[in-house]
Design a protein around this motif. Sequence first.
Motif, PDB file in Angstrom:
ATOM      1  N   PRO A   6     -11.168 -56.004   3.469  1.00 20.38           N
ATOM      2  CA  PRO A   6     -11.541 -56.660   4.734  1.00 20.38           C
ATOM      3  C   PRO A   6     -11.096 -58.123   4.792  1.00 20.38           C
ATOM      4  O   PRO A   6     -10.674 -58.606   5.840  1.00 20.38           O
ATOM      5  CB  PRO A   6     -13.067 -56.543   4.747  1.00 20.38           C
ATOM      6  CG  PRO A   6     -13.365 -55.318   3.942  1.00 20.38           C
ATOM      7  CD  PRO A   6     -12.317 -55.315   2.858  1.00 20.38           C
ATOM      8  N   THR A  80     -13.542 -53.723  10.068  1.00 22.98           N
ATOM      9  CA  THR A  80     -14.659 -53.088   9.364  1.00 22.98           C
ATOM     10  C   THR A  80     -14.279 -51.732   8.782  1.00 22.98           C
ATOM     11  O   THR A  80     -14.819 -51.303   7.767  1.00 22.98           O
ATOM     12  CB  THR A  80     -15.838 -52.827  10.322  1.00 22.98           C
ATOM     13  OG1 THR A  80     -15.356 -52.018  11.391  1.00 22.98           O
ATOM     14  CG2 THR A  80     -16.397 -54.131  10.866  1.00 22.98           C
ATOM     15  N   ARG A  81     -13.352 -51.043   9.477  1.00 21.95           N
ATOM     16  CA  ARG A  81     -12.963 -49.715   8.993  1.00 21.95           C
ATOM     17  C   ARG A  81     -11.642 -49.319   9.642  1.00 21.95           C
ATOM     18  O   ARG A  81     -11.398 -49.623  10.803  1.00 21.95           O
ATOM     19  CB  ARG A  81     -14.041 -48.693   9.355  1.00 21.95           C
ATOM     20  CG  ARG A  81     -13.783 -47.304   8.779  1.00 21.95           C
ATOM     21  CD  ARG A  81     -15.023 -46.442   8.832  1.00 21.95           C
ATOM     22  NE  ARG A  81     -14.834 -45.188   8.123  1.00 21.95           N
ATOM     23  CZ  ARG A  81     -15.822 -44.457   7.605  1.00 21.95           C
ATOM     24  NH1 ARG A  81     -17.086 -44.866   7.744  1.00 21.95           N
ATOM     25  NH2 ARG A  81     -15.570 -43.327   6.973  1.00 21.95           N
ATOM     26  N   ARG A  90     -14.941 -56.268  13.847  1.00 21.33           N
ATOM     27  CA  ARG A  90     -16.231 -56.861  14.148  1.00 21.33           C
ATOM     28  C   ARG A  90     -16.034 -58.336  14.485  1.00 21.33           C
ATOM     29  O   ARG A  90     -15.294 -59.049  13.780  1.00 21.33           O
ATOM     30  CB  ARG A  90     -17.121 -56.730  12.918  1.00 21.33           C
ATOM     31  CG  ARG A  90     -18.157 -57.781  12.743  1.00 21.33           C
ATOM     32  CD  ARG A  90     -19.455 -57.403  13.423  1.00 21.33           C
ATOM     33  NE  ARG A  90     -20.483 -58.391  13.136  1.00 21.33           N
ATOM     34  CZ  ARG A  90     -21.784 -58.128  13.137  1.00 21.33           C
ATOM     35  NH1 ARG A  90     -22.213 -56.916  13.429  1.00 21.33           N
ATOM     36  NH2 ARG A  90     -22.654 -59.078  12.896  1.00 21.33           N
ATOM     37  N   TYR A 110     -17.834 -55.283  18.800  1.00 26.74           N
ATOM     38  CA  TYR A 110     -16.832 -54.450  18.134  1.00 26.74           C
ATOM     39  C   TYR A 110     -15.724 -54.087  19.113  1.00 26.74           C
ATOM     40  O   TYR A 110     -15.987 -53.575  20.197  1.00 26.74           O
ATOM     41  CB  TYR A 110     -17.468 -53.158  17.597  1.00 26.74           C
ATOM     42  CG  TYR A 110     -18.522 -53.425  16.556  1.00 26.74           C
ATOM     43  CD1 TYR A 110     -18.169 -53.606  15.222  1.00 26.74           C
ATOM     44  CD2 TYR A 110     -19.862 -53.534  16.907  1.00 26.74           C
ATOM     45  CE1 TYR A 110     -19.149 -53.883  14.255  1.00 26.74           C
ATOM     46  CE2 TYR A 110     -20.835 -53.811  15.951  1.00 26.74           C
ATOM     47  CZ  TYR A 110     -20.470 -53.983  14.625  1.00 26.74           C
ATOM     48  OH  TYR A 110     -21.418 -54.266  13.685  1.00 26.74           O
ATOM     49  N   PRO A 130     -14.049 -51.419   1.674  1.00 29.09           N
ATOM     50  CA  PRO A 130     -15.049 -52.496   1.762  1.00 29.09           C
ATOM     51  C   PRO A 130     -15.436 -52.963   0.366  1.00 29.09           C
ATOM     52  O   PRO A 130     -15.476 -52.157  -0.561  1.00 29.09           O
ATOM     53  CB  PRO A 130     -16.221 -51.821   2.472  1.00 29.09           C
ATOM     54  CG  PRO A 130     -16.056 -50.365   2.226  1.00 29.09           C
ATOM     55  CD  PRO A 130     -14.584 -50.111   2.081  1.00 29.09           C
ATOM     56  N   GLU A 135     -19.939 -55.638   3.954  1.00 28.16           N
ATOM     57  CA  GLU A 135     -18.751 -54.903   4.369  1.00 28.16           C
ATOM     58  C   GLU A 135     -18.970 -53.398   4.283  1.00 28.16           C
ATOM     59  O   GLU A 135     -18.483 -52.637   5.113  1.00 28.16           O
ATOM     60  CB  GLU A 135     -17.545 -55.313   3.506  1.00 28.16           C
ATOM     61  CG  GLU A 135     -17.017 -56.710   3.844  1.00 28.16           C
ATOM     62  CD  GLU A 135     -15.998 -57.244   2.840  1.00 28.16           C
ATOM     63  OE1 GLU A 135     -15.594 -58.404   2.958  1.00 28.16           O
ATOM     64  OE2 GLU A 135     -15.618 -56.473   1.921  1.00 28.16           O
ATOM     65  N   LEU A 138     -21.107 -52.317   7.259  1.00 32.04           N
ATOM     66  CA  LEU A 138     -20.300 -52.276   8.489  1.00 32.04           C
ATOM     67  C   LEU A 138     -19.373 -51.066   8.478  1.00 32.04           C
ATOM     68  O   LEU A 138     -19.143 -50.427   9.502  1.00 32.04           O
ATOM     69  CB  LEU A 138     -19.475 -53.568   8.632  1.00 32.04           C
ATOM     70  CG  LEU A 138     -20.277 -54.823   8.988  1.00 32.04           C
ATOM     71  CD1 LEU A 138     -19.423 -56.083   8.806  1.00 32.04           C
ATOM     72  CD2 LEU A 138     -20.787 -54.730  10.425  1.00 32.04           C
TER      73      LEU A 138
END
Lengths: 173, 173, 173, 173, 173, 173
Positions: A6, A80-81, A90, A110, A130, A135, A138
């Motif tokens: 991240p 975040t992903r 985010r 988001y 993460p 992290e 999230l």
Amino acid sequence: MKEKFPQASYITMNELVLPNDTNTLNNLMGGRLLHWMDIAAAISAQKHCNNIVVTASVDNVSFQHPIKLGDVVTIHAKVTRAFNTSVEVRLDVWAENIPSGHRVKSNEAYYTFVAVGEGSKTIPVPALIPQTDQEKELFDGALRRRQLRLILGGKMKPDDATELKALFTAAKQ
Amino acid sequence: MKEKFPQASYITMNELVLPNDTNTLNNLMGGRLLHWMDIAAAISAQKHCNNIVVTASVDNVSFQHPIKLGDVVTIHAKVTRAFNTSVEVRLDVWAENIPSGHRVKSNEAYYTFVAVGEGSKTIPVPALIPQTDQEKELFDGALRRRQLRLILGGKMKPDDATELKALFTAAKQ
Amino acid sequence: MKEKFPQASYITMNELVLPNDTNTLNNLMGGRLLHWMDIAAAISAQKHCNNIVVTASVDNVSFQHPIKLGDVVTIHAKVTRAFNTSVEVRLDVWAENIPSGHRVKSNEAYYTFVAVGEGSKTIPVPALIPQTDQEKELFDGALRRRQLRLILGGKMKPDDATELKALFTAAKQ
Amino acid sequence: MKEKFPQASYITMNELVLPNDTNTLNNLMGGRLLHWMDIAAAISAQKHCNNIVVTASVDNVSFQHPIKLGDVVTIHAKVTRAFNTSVEVRLDVWAENIPSGHRVKSNEAYYTFVAVGEGSKTIPVPALIPQTDQEKELFDGALRRRQLRLILGGKMKPDDATELKALFTAAKQ
Amino acid sequence: MKEKFPQASYITMNELVLPNDTNTLNNLMGGRLLHWMDIAAAISAQKHCNNIVVTASVDNVSFQHPIKLGDVVTIHAKVTRAFNTSVEVRLDVWAENIPSGHRVKSNEAYYTFVAVGEGSKTIPVPALIPQTDQEKELFDGALRRRQLRLILGGKMKPDDATELKALFTAAKQ
Amino acid sequence: MKEKFPQASYITMNELVLPNDTNTLNNLMGGRLLHWMDIAAAISAQKHCNNIVVTASVDNVSFQHPIKLGDVVTIHAKVTRAFNTSVEVRLDVWAENIPSGHRVKSNEAYYTFVAVGEGSKTIPVPALIPQTDQEKELFDGALRRRQLRLILGGKMKPDDATELKALFTAAKQ
């Protein structure tokens, strides 16, 4: 494609609220802030994907504190992903009146982006790993938010939103 | 305060997509569209409230079709429901390449606004009386969307969102 | 090329008067309004021609009521007549202070546009068939306004402006 | 109030045509040019009146040569005649592609401005004394153009426009 | 390539200070003025070079008088000296409050530009032949300023800056 | 007034290069970058002074690498030294093409700001205590740069610029 952390997509943007950004109450207009957040989020998404990205969606955003003319808006953005061809970013937005030292958390939001290549076709993006507890939290929540987006966009039936349903079924008992 | 009909707050905005509104793919940036939608929705909310309004929230918005440089963006806005001191506005966004006649529905979205008076205090707004079937349906849905906003904003527990829960409990059986 | 009706080119634009649009009296600057009117008229002309158009001329415009910061400017545009490769667009401009409900007619104006194709060459446009009485009146007047434009542009001698001369010769007797 | 010469209000403005000023053909949009002309004319009118001025009208303007992205637009403005509380400003607009040395006269136009004081009331302006032959010719023509504005604005009957009628009656014989 | 005189690159730009150009004290922001000066200087440099130019550097600029909202900023620009592939442009900036007649010299500054051709390669520019005494003085000073730029940019050792050193060695005795 | 550390004024700004920021070569215009740098530096100076600040000067800035449309410009700003009523801010500017990963140092620059209070009078600012070696070096250099500014602004004789002279006298032997 190499996995990324991240931190690699973390960016900060500072903007000064100028007259044309405000309404007749001298408050920053919500739409102008959404615009700045989109640019900050896009830069963050680009950094993760190392690719051109386009905005796919913005989740519910609420505006609770008026931000005034002359305030400094600080936007922090971080991925975040990563999904197959998209990422969730985010955003944490702060507003500060520097002479008075008054600083408030304005928003959390988001945005999602899709990576596009030749001929505007979507292309795969690196996975995100993460690191910190925050992290990881999230990262987990991203799945639930994605299901909500799909339901709200009419692309998923509530019954199939396993992650999201837990929220209501837990609440039900 | 006199009740009002949805038609009284119906407005149309047309914008031409110029170079600075676009990314390097020559597509309209999502944030710029959110900004235009906010202005259109604010005008509509002002018309219902006959008062200065400030953006309180924007619901989930997804962007499915790229809008190109030179396209005309048409935004229709209309108040769907009035609460004590706030209104929900529904937006329908179309994008058209006029020379080719190609026209697509770009977005549907909901923005909410709060009416503010002296000293930025919230003030009551007129009630809204839906007339057509479509207006009645939007009026009913407004309550469910409001519960979702409150849950997402951390101001309501899922268990208290009676209207919204129906969606999942129905799906559950 | 199929003939078209005026309604097909009817469009509405709403703009909010922001600080940078105003002079030090907090009034909308005339030039800024002319700019918005040009964009509204161009969209209307595009809709009739289904083609890229460029501004050929703007007729006399007068500004009689100051429009204030925060007012909403509403511009209605509709094609009044098509010539070989050009169209005339009629604009009606209103300004409204929504909180007070004060609304005034700000301007009426005529812009003309030329349709251009490959290599910036002018190309033919569909004929326009007026329907209502008001549309027929605007259609007839378009010829007189065109003669005035040609005289003012040094492209027609006053003696050849048959339609326009009637105005003065009638007055003369 | 002291009389003034045209030279005292002579100003030059240079603007570079940037992407957002252009349409999809990369030509300067007519409305953007009208906006620049309004600012140049307002500065010139201010210099004559030594007062805040507001745009009262713009005369017929025609656009004959496309102006391209990257061109430099040069606007010369000078007051031609002062009336009781208003002035007429003459504009000469040139467009130049500097690398190629290609330079064309783009427009000639007349804007009128009213001087306003406390409470937005019109106030008297200094008289203008033309000096050169060209200034005298513009001074004389100003009366004819004023009559045309009044007729087009519905504030004068053609029969009363003595100066303007001469144009048609001379042509008639 | 023909030599050119300074007068050939002389240009004037007038800008009106609008709300978005100012800080919360209603003063023109320094950065906005630097932006306008860059555009004026680039037009002047283009006129000398008859070529596309890019900004190479801006010398020390100081801001001594606040310029207010509604003031007119007048920028005069003229090439002072041509080097192989670059030119130095001198700027004189005035600010005027026209209603009050208050006018101050705001700045003097030097910008340098490089002429670029195909593939962004630098290309030779015409020599400049100063005519008036003032032009000759600016021409001579250009060499000293160039040495200062090179030292400040880390591209020349102070000891090699013959012209500039005279300033200090003279002072030393 | 409490002394402050450099870290307290450290800020980062990220900007996306949009079409209107570029010249016809699709490169960021120097003046636009100077404008962004001024805003970033002003925010940093405000953070140190906890007061409104106005730009007093910008030192020599050179532009060595073209920055392209779509690049992300990252500006880091931090106060280097406080004088009685003014501060010097150091800027480091980077440009990055994120899809290709190409990142270059674009500029280093120094802006100075004056803190102003009621009636636009200058007011004292907190002292700055450098912490790291780099901060100490910037702190020391600030005196030398200040002398150069004063000489270039005609407010100090070269002979009195003790710090600056060392540069040339050392070089002389």
